[in-house]
Design a protein around this motif. Sequence first.
Motif, short mmCIF file in Angstrom:
data_model
loop_
_atom_site.label_atom_id
_atom_site.label_comp_id
_atom_site.label_asym_id
_atom_site.label_seq_id
_atom_site.Cartn_x
_atom_site.Cartn_y
_atom_site.Cartn_z
N THR A 750 38.24 33.42 16.36
CA THR A 750 37.79 33.99 17.66
C THR A 750 37.02 35.28 17.32
O THR A 750 35.83 35.52 17.94
N ARG A 751 37.63 36.16 16.58
CA ARG A 751 36.95 37.47 16.36
C ARG A 751 35.56 37.28 15.58
O ARG A 751 34.66 37.86 16.01
N MET A 752 35.74 36.34 14.69
CA MET A 752 34.25 36.08 13.95
C MET A 752 33.20 35.27 14.78
O MET A 752 31.96 36.00 14.99
N GLU A 794 37.93 33.66 3.81
CA GLU A 794 38.71 34.81 4.09
C GLU A 794 38.46 35.94 3.14
O GLU A 794 38.64 35.77 1.67
N VAL A 795 38.30 37.08 3.40
CA VAL A 795 38.30 38.29 2.59
C VAL A 795 39.23 39.29 3.28
O VAL A 795 39.97 39.23 4.69
N GLN A 802 39.95 38.87 7.10
CA GLN A 802 38.77 38.40 7.98
C GLN A 802 38.13 37.37 7.58
O GLN A 802 38.12 36.86 6.58
N MET A 803 37.92 36.22 8.89
CA MET A 803 37.15 35.22 8.49
C MET A 803 35.70 35.31 8.46
O MET A 803 35.35 35.94 9.48
N VAL A 824 28.27 30.78 9.18
CA VAL A 824 28.58 32.02 8.15
C VAL A 824 28.42 33.45 9.00
O VAL A 824 27.32 33.27 9.85
N ALA A 825 29.30 34.15 9.10
CA ALA A 825 29.12 35.31 9.59
C ALA A 825 27.87 36.15 9.16
O ALA A 825 27.51 36.32 8.13
N ASP A 826 27.15 36.58 10.02
CA ASP A 826 25.70 37.47 9.89
C ASP A 826 25.65 38.20 8.78
O ASP A 826 24.78 38.17 7.91
N GLU A 827 26.65 39.13 8.56
CA GLU A 827 26.52 40.09 7.52
C GLU A 827 26.79 39.35 6.29
O GLU A 827 26.58 39.97 5.42
#
Length: 904
Positions: A750-752, A794-795, A802-803, A824-827
Amino acid sequence: MKRQLDSIFNPGVIACIGASGREGSVGFALLHNLLDGDFKGRVYPVNPKHESIQGVTAYKKIGDLPEKADLAVIATPAHTVPGVVEECGKAGVGGLLIISAGFSEAGEAGRQMLEQITATCQQYGMRLVGPNCLGFINTAAGINASFATKMAVRGNIAFISQSGALCTSILDWAQDQNVGFSHFVSIGSMVDVGFAELIDYFGVDNETSSILIYMEALKDARKFMSAARAFARTKPIIILKAGKSQEGSQATLSHTGSIAGNDAVFDAAFQRAGIIRVDTIAQLFNCAQALATQPRPQGNRLAIVTNAGGPGVLATDYLVTRDGQLAHLSEKIIHQLNEDLPSGWSHGNPVDVLGDANAATYHQALAACLADENVDGVLAILTAQAVTDPAGAAREVVKAAANSHKPVLAVWMGESDVAEGRDVLEAGKIPHYRYPESAVDVFLRMCQYSRNLELLYETPEEVPQRFTPRKDSAWRIIRKALSAGRKHLTENEAKDLLACYAIPVGISRLATSAEEAARFAGEIGFPVAMKIVSPDVLHKTDVGGVKLNISDHAAASTAYQAILESVLSHVPAADVHGVLIEAMAKKPFELLIGAKKDAVFGPVIAFGSGGVAVEILRDTQLGLPPLNMHLSRRIIEGTRIYPLLQGYRNMPGVNLEDLAFTLTKFSYLLIDFPEIREVDINPYAADHESGIALDARILLDSFQPRRKGHPHDHLVISPYPGRYIKRITLKNGVEVMLRPIRPEDEPMETRMLENLSTETLSFRFFGKVPYVSHSFTARFTHIDYDREMAIVAEVLENGEKQMIGVVRIMADAWGENAEYAIVVADEWQGLDLGNNLTDYILEIARDKGIARIHATMLATNKRMIHMFEKRGFRIFREDPEACHAELDLEASMPFAAELPFQPI
């Protein structure tokens, strides 16, 4: 595979083999029904003895047809069927419906014919419904491929039955009750197509809104559970299960075996899969109608609006004696009802609006109850009295229900006086019944359905502490017993095995002499318990093999001698290993934790009240592994002793967190060792701090070989696939863990998603930016690993996990084709994470035997298109905005030479 079942249930060309012109025969009824319906395709009779049948040109054999048949309906004598099936295969028939009987139910010769038929179907890629069945009906296509005397009314219920005789009765009843079907299927012996295949097929059928099943037996529980769990979220699956296993109800060598009957296991399995179980045919269709026309209740609090006190009391009694709640109306709603209703109304729930209530009064009362936040559903009851307007009241009920998101059910009691009112309710899609108990029963089953779905949707917590089971040590204990030809462990071996999975067992010592007994007892600390240890003695108390509350050295020495003498007098040839010495535990609650390998569903976990009266109390809840903390709590909460375990008056309860964790760890033991047949931990003593296994009995099966890559074939629900965990390093030097997704990952996903850019969300969800809600993300984290796989990246950032990406494949029901998706998360884009995730999910797809991967993407997503082209995907332009990609995994070379899927 869907295409193959389409050949059966949605054919364009049908061959009726064994068609007859002789009225009263099955062949006559089949052809007559096929010709008499609204089927727009072609029907060809096949019979070597006739030129034409029922006015239609007949053919001598299937190969003579002027075109290839999609479906062959076979109704010839059993001994001819294997040859007919071979001819169908050679003629390119897509699917078979075998009506003929006389196979597995007819002895060894019949079973051999069935094996031949099955082999032929596999050779030619034909799917098969039957044999020994009534046939099927597809109302949308106008197909009546059965020898039933009636055609089903068109509707949105798919009905599947193992009993052909029951089908004919239900068709007759359904016409009278105006119940409609999308499909009506008699599946007979289920040699090929069974419940799982049909749930998968009707689960994606646009004409079907609910699936009803009459079940007598279940052959492939794992496939069934996988299919049911995949579709129970979106289409109610309602089952009438007949036949209670005598074998499952017989007492065995353990307490667990005597209380975990086969039928109770079906209950547990159905709950886990989100299935509604009913007890009668009427309940089967009542539930289907209510779920099709009314929203699901969010709880079990019912408000009752009635113009007669007696029916309201009957409804209340039925509700509260079956774990429902009479809604407690809020002061605000009571005040409103005081203003709207006559002064003589009941001033509480049930809301008795009195015998002279008019239609407007019903609307006021119903609308007020629906507006109360303490109410989950409303039941309207009407009895015909001198001033009653049943039709007008029904219209007001329909009007009030139209503005509500809560279910409304109705009971219009009587016959001719209320018939018009029932018609109004029917037209307004308000489920109605003749008796209050029937309506309340439906409401409670709707509540249970909502509760069952929580097992699929709710986010379980992480296990409160990580534990690493000592699998090698556990296997050595089991192997030692099996190598010695024993099928049960001694108590000390059983406790050692439990300790390998961090299940507390306390300190114990095995004494082989009276002197050792006295010394060990002193070292452990008095008082102690002393028990015989012998593979020949399972029930120790029956032979005087237990002594409790030993308070000093002398008593320990004496007890040792007394135990041996008593045991050897009862079992002279007993192989005595010694006497187990352990500290007496003083904890107030005696519980049972057990397991039994069910013939259908494999290992089943039992939890409840323990002690010597366990069979008398029979306060036990069952569950299927794997368990997590949430599922374990649900099992505990289902027992009658649960209120005491929470703490009652001045008596503290147990540590529920610790108890749930113990059940979770216990499920890991059953996951890892299919050799375990039964476990009986009784008592498991617990208090507000912790628990301890005071006695343990474990029975074994022979060694169970594991298929390569499939170590959990003994389970019906696939456990977490830890072998798909690995670590990679990105271009920026950051180490990333790639692992299968867990239900516990929902908050992290959800956070991602909430932090993704509009463009990234648009690429992932094809131009739409979704509202990220619990129900939305739960669908992505609660998956069936048998048919879907999602790998998260996951990192660890600032000490918090964090996902940063997730890739998934969603296979069809038959594991042939899978749909690919990635985000994939933007950053973290541009660091090779997408390539790593894609290559890894393709490796996993090959490992799972998937043949083809498909993906759809926006035409503007150039990076995705380039990644696919680089991996050999074929790219097709579907429309100006979207592209489709396809990769044949069997033809393409893997990107990794090895697939080292091992847990880290």
